[in-house]
Design an enzyme around this catalytic site. Structure first.
Site, PDB file in Angstrom:
ATOM      1  N   ARG A 261       0.744  -0.901   0.277  1.00 45.12           N
ATOM      2  CA  ARG A 261       0.575   0.011   0.120  1.00 45.12           C
ATOM      3  C   ARG A 261       0.382   1.272  -0.017  1.00 45.12           C
ATOM      4  O   ARG A 261       1.923   1.721   0.681  1.00 45.12           O
ATOM      5  CB  ARG A 261      -0.809  -0.157   1.283  1.00 45.12           C
ATOM      6  CG  ARG A 261      -2.234  -0.804   0.922  1.00 45.12           C
ATOM      7  CD  ARG A 261      -3.028  -0.866   2.186  1.00 45.12           C
ATOM      8  NE  ARG A 261      -4.102  -1.827   2.106  1.00 45.12           N
ATOM      9  CZ  ARG A 261      -4.669  -2.208   0.791  1.00 45.12           C
ATOM     10  NH1 ARG A 261      -5.586  -0.943   0.637  1.00 45.12           N
ATOM     11  NH2 ARG A 261      -5.539  -3.242   1.404  1.00 45.12           N
ATOM     12  N   ASP A 262       0.525   2.310  -0.781  1.00 45.30           N
ATOM     13  CA  ASP A 262       1.824   3.594  -0.659  1.00 45.30           C
ATOM     14  C   ASP A 262       0.918   3.964   0.723  1.00 45.30           C
ATOM     15  O   ASP A 262       0.237   4.022   1.053  1.00 45.30           O
ATOM     16  CB  ASP A 262       0.697   4.460  -1.856  1.00 45.30           C
ATOM     17  CG  ASP A 262       1.452   5.947  -1.684  1.00 45.30           C
ATOM     18  OD1 ASP A 262       2.369   5.337  -2.981  1.00 45.30           O
ATOM     19  OD2 ASP A 262       1.650   6.511  -1.244  1.00 45.30           O
ATOM     20  N   ILE A 263       2.094   5.223   1.293  1.00 47.97           N
ATOM     21  CA  ILE A 263       1.917   5.295   2.378  1.00 47.97           C
ATOM     22  C   ILE A 263       0.889   6.800   2.190  1.00 47.97           C
ATOM     23  O   ILE A 263       0.212   6.686   3.602  1.00 47.97           O
ATOM     24  CB  ILE A 263       3.729   6.155   2.476  1.00 47.97           C
ATOM     25  CG1 ILE A 263       3.260   5.611   4.359  1.00 47.97           C
ATOM     26  CG2 ILE A 263       3.969   6.827   2.084  1.00 47.97           C
ATOM     27  CD1 ILE A 263       4.507   6.133   4.820  1.00 47.97           C
TER      28      ILE A 263
ATOM     29  N   ASN B 198       4.836   6.637 -13.430  1.00 44.09           N
ATOM     30  CA  ASN B 198       5.748   7.671 -13.746  1.00 44.09           C
ATOM     31  C   ASN B 198       7.516   7.962 -14.378  1.00 44.09           C
ATOM     32  O   ASN B 198       7.668   6.731 -13.534  1.00 44.09           O
ATOM     33  CB  ASN B 198       5.534   8.781 -12.296  1.00 44.09           C
ATOM     34  CG  ASN B 198       3.986   9.233 -12.060  1.00 44.09           C
ATOM     35  OD1 ASN B 198       3.193   9.764 -13.251  1.00 44.09           O
ATOM     36  ND2 ASN B 198       3.937   9.407 -10.594  1.00 44.09           N
TER      37      ASN B 198
ATOM     38  N   VAL C  13      10.656   8.975  -6.615  1.00 45.65           N
ATOM     39  CA  VAL C  13      11.083   7.849  -6.227  1.00 45.65           C
ATOM     40  C   VAL C  13      11.562   6.768  -7.199  1.00 45.65           C
ATOM     41  O   VAL C  13      10.712   6.201  -8.153  1.00 45.65           O
ATOM     42  CB  VAL C  13      10.300   6.603  -5.356  1.00 45.65           C
ATOM     43  CG1 VAL C  13      11.344   5.142  -4.603  1.00 45.65           C
ATOM     44  CG2 VAL C  13       8.678   6.744  -4.194  1.00 45.65           C
TER      45      VAL C  13
ATOM     46  N   HIS D 250       7.936   1.290 -10.466  1.00 51.05           N
ATOM     47  CA  HIS D 250       7.063   1.563  -9.914  1.00 51.05           C
ATOM     48  C   HIS D 250       5.887   1.661 -10.965  1.00 51.05           C
ATOM     49  O   HIS D 250       5.340   2.371 -11.296  1.00 51.05           O
ATOM     50  CB  HIS D 250       7.108   1.922  -8.255  1.00 51.05           C
ATOM     51  CG  HIS D 250       7.051   3.479  -8.074  1.00 51.05           C
ATOM     52  ND1 HIS D 250       8.012   4.380  -8.492  1.00 51.05           N
ATOM     53  CD2 HIS D 250       5.771   4.672  -8.665  1.00 51.05           C
ATOM     54  CE1 HIS D 250       8.238   5.605  -8.074  1.00 51.05           C
ATOM     55  NE2 HIS D 250       6.739   5.753  -8.076  1.00 51.05           N
ATOM     56  N   MET D 251       5.096   0.912 -10.771  1.00 52.55           N
ATOM     57  CA  MET D 251       3.344   0.854 -10.614  1.00 52.55           C
ATOM     58  C   MET D 251       2.342   1.178  -9.669  1.00 52.55           C
ATOM     59  O   MET D 251       1.980   0.437  -8.818  1.00 52.55           O
ATOM     60  CB  MET D 251       3.138  -0.449 -11.922  1.00 52.55           C
ATOM     61  CG  MET D 251       1.309   0.081 -12.542  1.00 52.55           C
ATOM     62  SD  MET D 251       0.477  -1.859 -13.510  1.00 52.55           S
ATOM     63  CE  MET D 251       2.756  -2.102 -14.471  1.00 52.55           C
ATOM     64  N   HIS D 252       1.729   2.231  -9.894  1.00 46.61           N
ATOM     65  CA  HIS D 252       0.571   2.971  -8.947  1.00 46.61           C
ATOM     66  C   HIS D 252      -0.785   1.539  -9.776  1.00 46.61           C
ATOM     67  O   HIS D 252      -0.916   2.279 -10.957  1.00 46.61           O
ATOM     68  CB  HIS D 252      -0.115   4.329  -9.199  1.00 46.61           C
ATOM     69  CG  HIS D 252       1.716   5.215  -8.341  1.00 46.61           C
ATOM     70  ND1 HIS D 252       1.361   5.482  -7.271  1.00 46.61           N
ATOM     71  CD2 HIS D 252       2.319   6.138  -9.176  1.00 46.61           C
ATOM     72  CE1 HIS D 252       2.580   6.832  -7.560  1.00 46.61           C
ATOM     73  NE2 HIS D 252       3.326   6.284  -8.151  1.00 46.61           N
TER      74      HIS D 252
HETATM   75  P1  5GP Z   1       5.882   8.771  -7.574  1.00 47.52           P
HETATM   76  O1  5GP Z   1       5.992  10.243  -7.709  1.00 47.52           O
HETATM   77  O2  5GP Z   1       7.350   8.563  -7.850  1.00 47.52           O
HETATM   78  O3  5GP Z   1       5.249   7.701  -8.944  1.00 47.52           O
HETATM   79  O4  5GP Z   1       5.634   7.968  -6.430  1.00 47.52           O
HETATM   80  C1  5GP Z   1       6.251   7.434  -5.694  1.00 47.52           C
HETATM   81  C2  5GP Z   1       5.159   6.356  -4.600  1.00 47.52           C
HETATM   82  O5  5GP Z   1       6.390   6.254  -3.067  1.00 47.52           O
HETATM   83  C3  5GP Z   1       4.151   8.547  -3.964  1.00 47.52           C
HETATM   84  O6  5GP Z   1       2.548   7.938  -3.621  1.00 47.52           O
HETATM   85  C4  5GP Z   1       4.104   8.008  -2.101  1.00 47.52           C
HETATM   86  O7  5GP Z   1       3.667   8.218  -1.677  1.00 47.52           O
HETATM   87  C5  5GP Z   1       4.727   6.381  -1.803  1.00 47.52           C
HETATM   88  N1  5GP Z   1       6.179   6.102  -1.170  1.00 47.52           N
HETATM   89  C6  5GP Z   1       7.229   6.835  -0.624  1.00 47.52           C
HETATM   90  N2  5GP Z   1       8.429   6.592   0.198  1.00 47.52           N
HETATM   91  C7  5GP Z   1       7.494   5.283   0.022  1.00 47.52           C
HETATM   92  C8  5GP Z   1       6.931   4.098   1.961  1.00 47.52           C
HETATM   93  O8  5GP Z   1       8.566   4.410   2.721  1.00 47.52           O
HETATM   94  N3  5GP Z   1       6.494   3.355   1.657  1.00 47.52           N
HETATM   95  C9  5GP Z   1       5.384   3.389   1.153  1.00 47.52           C
HETATM   96  N4  5GP Z   1       4.342   2.674   1.664  1.00 47.52           N
HETATM   97  N5  5GP Z   1       5.143   4.344   0.131  1.00 47.52           N
HETATM   98  C10 5GP Z   1       6.241   5.286   0.154  1.00 47.52           C
END
Ligand code: 5GP
Ligand code: ZN
Length: 115
Positions: free
Chosen positions: A30-32, A88, A97, A101-103
């Site tokens: 799960r996303d944090i 992204n 990050v 990763h895929m949301h």
């Molecule tokens: P991006 O903007 O790189 O596509 O998305 C990165 C995602 O990683 C964000 O939605 C953010 O909330 C999530 N995220 C960042 N750090 C952590 C973490 O330590 N644990 C979890 N579960 N999600 C994280």
């Protein structure tokens, strides 16, 4: 494993997360900071910085990630109403990050706008 990478640390279990699925290649958690009632991240266990770092041999991995996302959408109960998969890439693509990763986002009507 890349030193200092938060997602590599999640893969290694050094940073806690709510893991919903894992196999040899991928892990989903799960996303944090969820933007909807379902907001999961599906990532390769291997450190691949972004989409631009994918090689031809990695393409089955992306298919596998989509397949896992579809299965998780079913488990989360959002498959029928619909959901969104987002990857992204890079600074202007909104990637914060630098570990591919895929949301998987769903559970509410999402904006019609893409960006
Ligand atoms: P991006 O903007 O790189 O596509 O998305 C990165 C995602 O990683 C964000 O939605 C953010 O909330 C999530 N995220 C960042 N750090 C952590 C973490 O330590 N644990 C979890 N579960 N999600 C994280
Ligand atoms: Zn990493």
């Amino acid at each position: 494993m890349k030193v200092g990478c938060i997602f590599c640390q999640i893969v290694d279990g050094k940073v806690p997360s709510e893991i919903l699925y894992q196999d040899e290649e991928v892990i989903a958690f799960r996303d944090i900071h969820p933007v909807a009632s379902t907001h999961l991240l599906i990532i390769p266990k291997r450190h691949i910085p972004s989409l631009t770092h994918l090689s031809e041999e990695d393409l089955p991995l992306i298919g596998h990630m989509v397949n896992i996302a579809n299965q998780l959408a079913g488990r989360e109960g959002i498959a029928d109403n619909g959901y969104r998969l987002v990857i992204n890439c890079g600074e202007q693509g909104g990637q914060l990050v630098p570990h591919l990763h895929m949301h998987l986002i769903g559970g509410r009507r999402l904006s019609d706008e893409l960006g």
